[in-house]
Design a protein around this motif. Structure first.
Motif, PDB file in Angstrom:
ATOM      1  N   SER A 298       0.851  -1.187   0.000  1.00  0.00           N
ATOM      2  CA  SER A 298       0.000   0.000   0.000  1.00  0.00           C
ATOM      3  C   SER A 298       0.885   1.235   0.000  1.00  0.00           C
ATOM      4  CB  SER A 298      -0.901   0.028   1.237  1.00  0.00           C
ATOM      5  OG  SER A 298      -1.759  -1.097   1.278  1.00  0.00           O
ATOM      6  N   CYS A 299       0.382   2.278  -0.600  1.00  0.00           N
ATOM      7  CA  CYS A 299       1.070   3.578  -0.581  1.00  0.00           C
ATOM      8  C   CYS A 299       0.033   4.641  -0.281  1.00  0.00           C
ATOM      9  CB  CYS A 299       1.747   3.845  -1.914  1.00  0.00           C
ATOM     10  SG  CYS A 299       2.430   5.515  -2.075  1.00  0.00           S
ATOM     11  N   SER A 300       0.172   5.260   0.878  1.00  0.00           N
ATOM     12  CA  SER A 300      -0.756   6.289   1.306  1.00  0.00           C
ATOM     13  C   SER A 300      -0.176   7.657   0.977  1.00  0.00           C
ATOM     14  CB  SER A 300      -0.996   6.165   2.812  1.00  0.00           C
ATOM     15  OG  SER A 300      -1.856   7.171   3.258  1.00  0.00           O
ATOM     16  N   ALA A 301      -0.957   8.481   0.286  1.00  0.00           N
ATOM     17  CA  ALA A 301      -0.480   9.771  -0.195  1.00  0.00           C
ATOM     18  C   ALA A 301      -1.138  10.924   0.550  1.00  0.00           C
ATOM     19  CB  ALA A 301      -0.760   9.897  -1.683  1.00  0.00           C
ATOM     20  N   SER A 302      -0.386  12.014   0.700  1.00  0.00           N
ATOM     21  CA  SER A 302      -0.937  13.224   1.295  1.00  0.00           C
ATOM     22  C   SER A 302      -0.160  14.426   0.790  1.00  0.00           C
ATOM     23  CB  SER A 302      -0.886  13.147   2.821  1.00  0.00           C
ATOM     24  OG  SER A 302       0.447  13.033   3.268  1.00  0.00           O
ATOM     25  N   GLY A 303      -0.792  15.584   0.840  1.00  0.00           N
ATOM     26  CA  GLY A 303      -0.102  16.819   0.492  1.00  0.00           C
ATOM     27  C   GLY A 303      -0.220  17.237  -0.953  1.00  0.00           C
ATOM     28  N   PHE A 304      -0.941  16.474  -1.743  1.00  0.00           N
ATOM     29  CA  PHE A 304      -1.175  16.853  -3.137  1.00  0.00           C
ATOM     30  C   PHE A 304      -2.497  16.212  -3.569  1.00  0.00           C
ATOM     31  CE2 PHE A 304      -0.199  12.853  -5.387  1.00  0.00           C
ATOM     32  CZ  PHE A 304       0.465  12.145  -4.403  1.00  0.00           C
ATOM     33  N   THR A 305      -2.972  16.601  -4.761  1.00  0.00           N
ATOM     34  CA  THR A 305      -4.255  16.104  -5.247  1.00  0.00           C
ATOM     35  C   THR A 305      -4.056  14.713  -5.847  1.00  0.00           C
ATOM     36  OG1 THR A 305      -4.920  18.377  -5.709  1.00  0.00           O
ATOM     37  CG2 THR A 305      -6.269  16.614  -6.656  1.00  0.00           C
ATOM     38  N   PHE A 306      -4.229  13.719  -4.998  1.00  0.00           N
ATOM     39  CA  PHE A 306      -3.954  12.341  -5.387  1.00  0.00           C
ATOM     40  C   PHE A 306      -4.788  11.922  -6.597  1.00  0.00           C
ATOM     41  CE2 PHE A 306      -2.631   8.048  -4.679  1.00  0.00           C
ATOM     42  CZ  PHE A 306      -3.723   7.248  -4.974  1.00  0.00           C
ATOM     43  N   SER A 307      -6.040  12.329  -6.635  1.00  0.00           N
ATOM     44  CA  SER A 307      -6.952  11.865  -7.683  1.00  0.00           C
ATOM     45  C   SER A 307      -6.565  12.362  -9.073  1.00  0.00           C
ATOM     46  CB  SER A 307      -8.383  12.290  -7.365  1.00  0.00           C
ATOM     47  OG  SER A 307      -8.464  13.699  -7.267  1.00  0.00           O
ATOM     48  N   SER A 308      -5.635  13.317  -9.141  1.00  0.00           N
ATOM     49  CA  SER A 308      -5.175  13.835 -10.428  1.00  0.00           C
ATOM     50  C   SER A 308      -3.819  13.263 -10.841  1.00  0.00           C
ATOM     51  CB  SER A 308      -5.047  15.361 -10.377  1.00  0.00           C
ATOM     52  OG  SER A 308      -6.294  15.958 -10.104  1.00  0.00           O
ATOM     53  N   ALA A 309      -3.259  12.423 -10.012  1.00  0.00           N
ATOM     54  CA  ALA A 309      -1.891  11.942 -10.232  1.00  0.00           C
ATOM     55  C   ALA A 309      -1.863  10.568 -10.888  1.00  0.00           C
ATOM     56  CB  ALA A 309      -1.130  11.889  -8.913  1.00  0.00           C
ATOM     57  N   VAL A 310      -0.910  10.408 -11.792  1.00  0.00           N
ATOM     58  CA  VAL A 310      -0.566   9.065 -12.272  1.00  0.00           C
ATOM     59  C   VAL A 310       0.321   8.431 -11.207  1.00  0.00           C
ATOM     60  CG1 VAL A 310       0.711   7.769 -14.014  1.00  0.00           C
ATOM     61  CG2 VAL A 310      -0.715   9.711 -14.692  1.00  0.00           C
ATOM     62  N   MET A 311       0.014   7.206 -10.874  1.00  0.00           N
ATOM     63  CA  MET A 311       0.765   6.531  -9.809  1.00  0.00           C
ATOM     64  C   MET A 311       1.526   5.347 -10.381  1.00  0.00           C
ATOM     65  SD  MET A 311       0.154   8.376  -7.216  1.00  0.00           S
ATOM     66  CE  MET A 311       0.993   7.346  -5.988  1.00  0.00           C
ATOM     67  N   ARG A 312       2.722   5.149  -9.859  1.00  0.00           N
ATOM     68  CA  ARG A 312       3.570   4.051 -10.323  1.00  0.00           C
ATOM     69  C   ARG A 312       4.214   3.343  -9.140  1.00  0.00           C
ATOM     70  NH1 ARG A 312       6.479   7.474 -15.208  1.00  0.00           N
ATOM     71  NH2 ARG A 312       4.932   7.003 -16.810  1.00  0.00           N
TER      72      ARG A 312
ATOM     73  N   ARG B  73      -6.036   1.482  -7.236  1.00  0.00           N
ATOM     74  CA  ARG B  73      -6.030   2.681  -6.409  1.00  0.00           C
ATOM     75  C   ARG B  73      -7.427   2.940  -5.887  1.00  0.00           C
ATOM     76  NH1 ARG B  73      -3.869   7.298 -10.059  1.00  0.00           N
ATOM     77  NH2 ARG B  73      -4.434   8.634  -8.276  1.00  0.00           N
ATOM     78  N   ASP B  74      -7.479   3.652  -4.770  1.00  0.00           N
ATOM     79  CA  ASP B  74      -8.726   4.104  -4.184  1.00  0.00           C
ATOM     80  C   ASP B  74      -8.584   5.602  -3.956  1.00  0.00           C
ATOM     81  OD1 ASP B  74     -10.944   4.735  -2.651  1.00  0.00           O
ATOM     82  OD2 ASP B  74     -10.830   2.935  -1.433  1.00  0.00           O
ATOM     83  N   ASN B  75      -9.189   6.385  -4.834  1.00  0.00           N
ATOM     84  CA  ASN B  75      -9.033   7.835  -4.734  1.00  0.00           C
ATOM     85  C   ASN B  75      -9.769   8.416  -3.528  1.00  0.00           C
ATOM     86  OD1 ASN B  75      -7.379   7.867  -6.950  1.00  0.00           O
ATOM     87  ND2 ASN B  75      -8.930   8.663  -8.370  1.00  0.00           N
ATOM     88  N   THR B  76     -10.680   7.663  -2.952  1.00  0.00           N
ATOM     89  CA  THR B  76     -11.358   8.146  -1.734  1.00  0.00           C
ATOM     90  C   THR B  76     -10.458   7.994  -0.511  1.00  0.00           C
ATOM     91  OG1 THR B  76     -12.385   6.033  -1.172  1.00  0.00           O
ATOM     92  CG2 THR B  76     -13.579   7.464  -2.707  1.00  0.00           C
ATOM     93  N   LYS B  77      -9.463   7.124  -0.630  1.00  0.00           N
ATOM     94  CA  LYS B  77      -8.531   6.888   0.482  1.00  0.00           C
ATOM     95  C   LYS B  77      -7.127   7.401   0.185  1.00  0.00           C
ATOM     96  CE  LYS B  77     -10.938   2.757   2.150  1.00  0.00           C
ATOM     97  NZ  LYS B  77     -10.821   1.305   2.461  1.00  0.00           N
TER      98      LYS B  77
END
Length: 115
Positions: A20-34, A71-75
């Motif tokens: 799992s990778c938990s993100a904070s501090g930016f708009t996660f739902s707009s990011a490509v994740m790798r 991914r779960d953009n709500t989390k």
């Protein structure tokens, strides 16, 4: 900005792990994740990519059919489900985010596949 990976550990060949990778501090739902990985003495390798809406995913040939990125953009969380693990999957796994001109890395989580 923070990307915090978790879920790594020691697993036997043929086993499974979910990172799992938990993100904070930016708009996660707009990011490509790798997810990347780096084994000792080797270059960092791109493992899997997922677009912002999960519409598209891509995998390295070495993990196709065994790993699944989601991914779960709500989390604000991205996952890497790893099945049928092999010793050659042993590496530090890193979460990576790209949003516009910005890119962020997590600190990595160790995955060791060994009997």
């Amino acid at each position: 900005v923070q990307l915090v990976e978790s879920g790594g550990g020691l697993v036997q060949p043929g086993g499974s792990l979910r990172l799992s990778c938990s993100a904070s501090g930016f708009t996660f739902s707009s990011a490509v994740m790798r997810w990347y990985r780096q084994a000792p003495g080797k270059e960092r390798e791109l493992v899997a990519t997922i677009t912002s809406t999960s519409a598209s995913t891509n995998y390295a040939d070495s993990v196709k059919g065994r790993f699944t990125i989601s991914r779960d953009n709500t989390k604000n969380t991205v996952y890497l489900q790893m099945n049928s693990l092999k010793p050659e999957d042993t590496a530090v796994y890193y979460c990576h985010a790209i949003r516009g001109w910005d890119a962020y890395w997590g600190q990595g989580t160790q995955v060791t596949v060994s009997s």
